[in-house]
Design an enzyme around this catalytic site. Structure first.
Site, mmCIF file in Angstrom:
data_model
loop_
_atom_site.group_PDB
_atom_site.id
_atom_site.type_symbol
_atom_site.label_atom_id
_atom_site.label_comp_id
_atom_site.label_asym_id
_atom_site.label_seq_id
_atom_site.Cartn_x
_atom_site.Cartn_y
_atom_site.Cartn_z
ATOM 1 N N HIS A 272 0.426 -1.510 -1.766
ATOM 2 C CA HIS A 272 0.208 -0.485 -0.767
ATOM 3 C C HIS A 272 -0.940 0.444 -1.171
ATOM 4 C CE1 HIS A 272 0.840 2.378 2.239
ATOM 5 N NE2 HIS A 272 2.121 2.613 2.120
ATOM 6 N N CYS A 273 -1.418 0.343 -2.425
ATOM 7 C CA CYS A 273 -2.332 1.383 -2.906
ATOM 8 C C CYS A 273 -3.767 0.907 -3.121
ATOM 9 C CB CYS A 273 -1.807 1.960 -4.221
ATOM 10 S SG CYS A 273 -0.291 2.876 -3.996
ATOM 11 N N ILE A 274 -3.954 0.041 -4.124
ATOM 12 C CA ILE A 274 -5.315 -0.257 -4.580
ATOM 13 C C ILE A 274 -6.189 -0.890 -3.483
ATOM 14 C CG2 ILE A 274 -6.671 -1.274 -6.484
ATOM 15 C CD1 ILE A 274 -4.610 0.641 -7.538
ATOM 16 N N ASP A 277 -6.266 2.570 -0.584
ATOM 17 C CA ASP A 277 -6.630 3.964 -0.832
ATOM 18 C C ASP A 277 -8.136 4.222 -0.935
ATOM 19 O OD1 ASP A 277 -3.939 4.166 -0.810
ATOM 20 O OD2 ASP A 277 -3.712 4.578 -2.956
#
Ligand SMILES: NC(=O)c1ccc[n+]([C@@H]2O[C@H](COP(=O)([O-])OP(=O)(O)OC[C@H]3O[C@@H](n4cnc5c(N)ncnc54)[C@H](O)[C@@H]3O)[C@@H](O)[C@H]2O)c1
Length: 440
Positions: A272-274, A277
């Site tokens: 969900h992040c790298i 974001d």
């Protein structure tokens, strides 16, 4: 209620805490606040999550049933779908998703919707903290104006801050309690109240000058990973051309005791992040007429990696005089990360799609993911993980290790495969069958 009163309530554990969004971030955080002695209400739109919480059932790997049950039984934790509870809440922490739109622009609609629920119930002395990863300026430019519309004043009547979540799912050493927490307020008073709250439940709080800095810090952390992973992915592509094994190069370089930090290549970014974001940051910069070149280049290289895996599978099949079309391929590991069940943005889904588009008959094995709900097996039903037996493995033309889960007998896989494409160096150190393994 002024700053002094809310601070006293926090110190005495009399402040009621609310967490909006009880997912990978919100649930562990709510449990941690409850363990610290606060009465915590977890608010989520998803009725199933709320039911599970109230029944003492965890749906997140890093939180046990026992932990939830302990807090529920002690009367410190409860789940609800009813935002009216916010009227009784002193400190509310927002942990809702921040995905990208199809155009790869930020989708902050979940933040806006949670904000609206809070704004309608904002009361004097309330602390509001945003934890969702977002672009620098969100707390000040989106949250503050809506909350100020109520007539209440930030830093005096209510307190507003940003504190990025740093949870690393599956990490046994670093969890919510012992991972330092960065906190930045809209005003110094806002920062102080938020820092005080977190210091009750987290070992180390790192106060920073403002909410915008706190937002930027999270994006630096994730951009750092994305860019370094892209660099090492490019080194893998370079080594491939040079006929070198990238894993040997990295391991040996990592023996340098200073000035080098190993990152490892792989089939692409996931989670969900790298993958997401850094786009929040580059989008914000486009609005300021600046192109974040490293971020865009890193995204380009990282998103190419599933195609590189495909080309490895094509080569592996070619050695057997086979085409991808009609070949049977086993994907091993569909979660984006070792020993977790999270398939969000997993590169395995890209590899699967690319193989299917070329006519391969693809199955998968993943002990953590019994069914791939979003991916149909062809007849509309979800794909299901196939058992990993020697006889099964012998039935495939190629096995592709996409996620290197622990507890898998890779020697058995290599022994019984015709050829293995290993994108994670999971087969390092095997005694037999190295000639059957094609590494990234
Ligand atoms: N998962 C991670 O490892 C991680 C790490 C660091 C930061 N983050 C960030 O934290 C934020 C949350 O991520 P997550 O992984 O916990 O997401 P998640 O999807 O696991 O959980 C989000 C929850 O919010 C709920 N929700 C959505 N809109 C809501 C609303 N308006 N009101 C109430 N509930 C609502 C959803 O039902 C869901 O249960 C994101 O911004 C993410 O980038 C995630």
């Amino acid at each position: 209620m002024d700053g002094k009163t809310v601070k006293a309530k926090i110190r005495d554990r009399k402040a009621r805490v609310g967490v909006i969004g009880m997912g990978y971030v919100g649930l562990p955080l709510a449990v941690e606040f409850a363990k610290a002695g606060f009465r915590v209400d977890g608010i989520d739109l998803d009725e199933r999550k709320v039911k599970n919480i109230n029944a003492g059932r965890s749906y997140i790997g890093d939180v046990t049933n026992k932990e939830i049950r302990g807090e529920i039984d002690a009367g410190r934790l409860a789940g609800t779908t009813d935002f009216e509870i916010l009227r009784e809440i002193d400190c509310v922490v927002i942990c809702v998703p921040t995905p990208l739109r199809k155009t790869r622009d930020p989708d902050i609609s979940y933040i806006v919707s949670a904000l609206e629920e809070v704004a309608q119930r904002l009361h004097k002395g309330m602390l509001i903290v945003l934890e969702s990863t977002t672009y620098p300026g969100t707390t000040e430019e989106i949250m503050l104006p809506r909350l100020t519309e109520t007539g209440l004043k930030a830093g005096k009547d209510f307190f507003l801050a940003f504190s990025p979540e740093r949870v690393d799912p599956g990490n046994r050493a670093w969890h919510t309690r012992n991972t330092p927490k960065v906190v930045g307020g809209i005003t110094p008073a806002c920062g102080q109240v938020a820092a005080l709250l977190y210091s009750q439940a987290v070992d180390t709080v790192v106060p920073v000058s403002c909410s915008r800095a706190a937002e930027m810090i999270k994006l630096l952390e994730n951009t750092f990973r994305s860019v370094n992973i892209a660099l090492v992915n490019e080194i893998a592509l370079i080594c491939d051309r040079l006929g070198l094994e990238v894993w040997e190069i990295i391991e040996a370089a990592a023996t340098k005791p200073f000035g080098f930090m190993p990152f490892y290549p792989g089939p692409g970014l996931g989670g969900h992040c790298i993958p997401i974001d850094p786009h929040y940051l580059s989008w914000k910069l486009r609005t300021l007429d600046y192109q974040a070149r490293f971020i865009e280049l890193a995204a380009e290289i990282n998103s190419y990696m599933p195609h590189h895996v495909l080309s490895k599978v094509v080569d592996a099949l070619n050695h057997q005089r086979k085409s991808v079309s009609g070949s049977r391929v086993l994907i091993m590991g569909v979660a984006y990360k070792r020993d977790t069940s999270d398939t969000r943005e997993s590169p395995a889904l890209d590899v699967l799609k690319l193989l299917r588009e070329r006519g391969a008959r693809v199955d998968y094995h993943d002990p953590f993911v019994p069914a791939l709900v979003a991916t149909s097996s062809g007849n509309g039903a979800p794909m299901r993980s196939v058992p990993l037996t020697a006889a099964r493995v012998r039935g495939y033309d190629c096995a592709v290790i996409v996620t290197d889960h622990g507890g898998i007998d890779y020697q058995m896989v290599v022994d019984n495969s015709r050829v293995v494409v290993d994108t994670r160096n999971a087969t390092r150190g095997l005694r037999r069958g190295r000639n059957k393994v094609m590494k990234l």
